[in-house]
Design a protein around this motif. Structure first.
Motif, PDB file in Angstrom:
ATOM      1  N   UNK A   1     -42.143 -77.350  28.565  1.00 53.85           N
ATOM      2  CA  UNK A   1     -42.922 -78.366  29.236  1.00 53.85           C
ATOM      3  C   UNK A   1     -41.803 -78.444  30.449  1.00 53.85           C
ATOM      4  N   UNK A   2     -42.179 -79.409  31.463  1.00 55.88           N
ATOM      5  CA  UNK A   2     -42.027 -79.230  32.572  1.00 55.88           C
ATOM      6  C   UNK A   2     -40.128 -79.917  32.654  1.00 55.88           C
ATOM      7  N   UNK A   3     -39.608 -79.969  31.875  1.00 58.52           N
ATOM      8  CA  UNK A   3     -38.374 -79.551  31.929  1.00 58.52           C
ATOM      9  C   UNK A   3     -37.593 -79.034  30.674  1.00 58.52           C
ATOM     10  N   UNK A   4     -38.468 -77.668  30.694  1.00 54.83           N
ATOM     11  CA  UNK A   4     -37.705 -76.647  30.237  1.00 54.83           C
ATOM     12  C   UNK A   4     -38.074 -76.395  28.780  1.00 54.83           C
ATOM     13  N   UNK A   5     -37.194 -75.246  28.196  1.00 53.19           N
ATOM     14  CA  UNK A   5     -37.682 -74.851  26.541  1.00 53.19           C
ATOM     15  C   UNK A   5     -37.058 -75.764  25.891  1.00 53.19           C
ATOM     16  N   UNK A   6     -37.622 -75.573  24.444  1.00 55.46           N
ATOM     17  CA  UNK A   6     -36.622 -76.406  23.761  1.00 55.46           C
ATOM     18  C   UNK A   6     -36.857 -75.637  22.293  1.00 55.46           C
ATOM     19  N   UNK A   7     -36.316 -74.746  21.124  1.00 58.66           N
ATOM     20  CA  UNK A   7     -36.393 -74.413  20.248  1.00 58.66           C
ATOM     21  C   UNK A   7     -36.483 -75.147  18.816  1.00 58.66           C
TER      22      UNK A   7
ATOM     23  N   UNK B   1     -49.686 -75.754  32.327  1.00 61.36           N
ATOM     24  CA  UNK B   1     -50.160 -76.590  31.548  1.00 61.36           C
ATOM     25  C   UNK B   1     -49.171 -77.306  30.925  1.00 61.36           C
ATOM     26  N   UNK B   2     -48.810 -78.766  30.959  1.00 65.01           N
ATOM     27  CA  UNK B   2     -47.846 -78.857  30.575  1.00 65.01           C
ATOM     28  C   UNK B   2     -47.004 -79.516  29.440  1.00 65.01           C
ATOM     29  N   UNK B   3     -48.427 -78.491  28.767  1.00 70.09           N
ATOM     30  CA  UNK B   3     -47.211 -78.676  27.403  1.00 70.09           C
ATOM     31  C   UNK B   3     -47.538 -77.574  26.529  1.00 70.09           C
ATOM     32  N   UNK B   4     -46.574 -76.479  26.600  1.00 82.44           N
ATOM     33  CA  UNK B   4     -46.890 -75.339  25.290  1.00 82.44           C
ATOM     34  C   UNK B   4     -46.208 -74.900  24.302  1.00 82.44           C
ATOM     35  N   UNK B   5     -47.096 -74.750  23.050  1.00 84.26           N
ATOM     36  CA  UNK B   5     -46.118 -74.461  21.897  1.00 84.26           C
ATOM     37  C   UNK B   5     -46.063 -73.090  21.648  1.00 84.26           C
ATOM     38  N   UNK B   6     -44.903 -72.563  21.578  1.00 83.98           N
ATOM     39  CA  UNK B   6     -45.658 -70.573  20.549  1.00 83.98           C
ATOM     40  C   UNK B   6     -45.412 -70.916  19.587  1.00 83.98           C
ATOM     41  N   UNK B   7     -45.578 -71.010  18.579  1.00 83.15           N
ATOM     42  CA  UNK B   7     -45.550 -70.492  17.083  1.00 83.15           C
ATOM     43  C   UNK B   7     -44.610 -69.129  17.129  1.00 83.15           C
ATOM     44  N   UNK B   8     -43.710 -69.430  15.716  1.00 83.58           N
ATOM     45  CA  UNK B   8     -43.018 -67.908  15.433  1.00 83.58           C
ATOM     46  C   UNK B   8     -42.478 -67.563  14.361  1.00 83.58           C
ATOM     47  N   UNK B   9     -44.000 -68.197  13.959  1.00 83.56           N
ATOM     48  CA  UNK B   9     -44.153 -68.022  11.793  1.00 83.56           C
ATOM     49  C   UNK B   9     -42.175 -68.164  11.267  1.00 83.56           C
ATOM     50  N   UNK B  10     -41.954 -68.066  10.743  1.00 80.58           N
ATOM     51  CA  UNK B  10     -40.689 -68.308   9.790  1.00 80.58           C
ATOM     52  C   UNK B  10     -39.216 -68.533  10.429  1.00 80.58           C
ATOM     53  N   UNK B  11     -40.446 -68.123  11.886  1.00 81.01           N
ATOM     54  CA  UNK B  11     -38.287 -68.744  13.055  1.00 81.01           C
ATOM     55  C   UNK B  11     -38.696 -69.854  13.984  1.00 81.01           C
ATOM     56  N   UNK B  12     -39.812 -70.255  13.488  1.00 77.13           N
ATOM     57  CA  UNK B  12     -39.709 -72.262  14.413  1.00 77.13           C
ATOM     58  C   UNK B  12     -40.701 -71.790  15.320  1.00 77.13           C
ATOM     59  N   UNK B  13     -40.175 -72.511  15.820  1.00 73.07           N
ATOM     60  CA  UNK B  13     -41.416 -72.808  17.646  1.00 73.07           C
ATOM     61  C   UNK B  13     -40.389 -72.906  18.809  1.00 73.07           C
ATOM     62  N   UNK B  14     -41.130 -72.979  19.400  1.00 75.52           N
ATOM     63  CA  UNK B  14     -40.736 -72.795  21.286  1.00 75.52           C
ATOM     64  C   UNK B  14     -42.231 -73.985  21.952  1.00 75.52           C
ATOM     65  N   UNK B  15     -41.280 -74.925  22.391  1.00 78.48           N
ATOM     66  CA  UNK B  15     -41.675 -75.799  23.257  1.00 78.48           C
ATOM     67  C   UNK B  15     -41.287 -75.837  24.628  1.00 78.48           C
TER      68      UNK B  15
END
Length: 288
Positions: free
Chosen positions: A215-221, A199-213
């Motif tokens: 993408x094809x270029x890697x992970x960004x917190x 999937x081109x873009x996946x976001x995993x939400x982490x509650x009080x710890x924010x979110x991870x995105x």
């Protein structure tokens, strides 16, 4: 552009309780309120309040005219919400003193949306519009498949989590959002991490710890914005609606996520669901 949301519409009965009930326990609530809710309705309202053009596709029973009217008042196009000879979906939500919640969901009309309503709605969509759905209605695979064929950008919110339903739509979606627990459940079911799902873009939400995105270029917190929460109900839906609205309005993903984090932070400081989702002016003015 526009967002087409095949989404649930609920009456949310929210009970304040001293703690989440244990098995077999009878517990007296200290307060009760009724809100417009459902993951779909919440996302539609959030996206509309974030200045997107939102078209909701769904169903209510004859007891749900108020919900349809409320969505209209919040700026959502309701022409493709049909009324069925069944009851409107509802949720019973218990919120404890630590702002944690427990939810019991009755699907009602959400599980009986006619395919003709979906097809009629998407016949008005334009190439490049967004189609979004969640796991609280029927027609998810049909909707994502049709939207992809039409050249729409397709998003999926994998909640309430069902691994088979997620796997059934993976080949059609461009955007997947799920929380940390759901991401772990999906990995158990597929053997793949978020970055390997195709999937081109996946976001995993982490509650009080924010979110991870991912993408094809890697992970960004992205770090969460620290606030004192009073009710976490609907915060994830608010985040999702704001991300989609940002993307639909042409914002880059980073800016869309940061704006959505602000909206989610504001949301958890309020009691309620769709009725209390912050609008764009509040989010832009929010400083923390």
């Amino acid at each position: 552009m526009a967002i087409w949301n095949l989404g649930s519409i609920n009456a949310d009965y929210v009970y304040a309780v001293p703690h989440i009930p244990a098995r077999g326990e009878t517990l007296a609530a200290t307060d009760r309120k009724v809100f417009l809710g459902g993951k779909g309705a919440n996302m539609s309202v959030a996206a509309a309040r974030a200045a997107a053009q939102v078209n909701h596709i769904g169903a209510v029973g004859h007891d749900g005219a108020w919900a349809k009217q409320r969505l209209l008042e919040y700026g959502v196009d309701t022409r493709h919400i049909t009324t069925l000879d069944t009851e409107t979906a509802h949720a019973i939500i218990a919120v404890d003193a630590d702002s944690e919640n427990m939810i019991i969901l009755h699907p009602g009309a959400n599980a009986k949306i006619p395919q003709a309503i979906l097809q009629t709605a998407l016949s008005e969509a334009q190439t490049g519009d967004w189609f979004i759905t969640q796991n609280e209605t029927n027609l998810q695979r049909t909707g994502t498949q049709l939207a992809k064929k039409m050249g729409l950008k397709v998003g999926y919110a994998a909640a309430p989590f069902d691994a088979e339903r997620v796997k059934a739509v993976l080949e059609y979606i461009d955007f997947l959002i799920l929380n940390e627990v759901e991401a772990a459940q999906l990995k158990d079911a597929t053997g793949q991490d978020a970055k390997d799902l195709g999937v081109a873009d996946v976001i995993v939400t982490l509650g009080a710890d924010g979110a991870d995105w991912y993408s094809r270029v890697g992970k960004q917190h992205f770090d969460a914005i620290k606030v004192d929460p009073v009710d976490t109900t609907g915060a994830g839906d608010t985040f999702t609606g704001y991300v989609l609205a940002g993307l639909d309005r042409g914002l880059p993903m980073e800016q869309s996520i940061n704006q959505a984090l602000k909206a989610g932070a504001l949301m958890v400081t309020r009691n309620g669901t769709a009725d209390v989702i912050p609008d764009l002016s509040e989010v832009q003015a929010f400083q923390r």
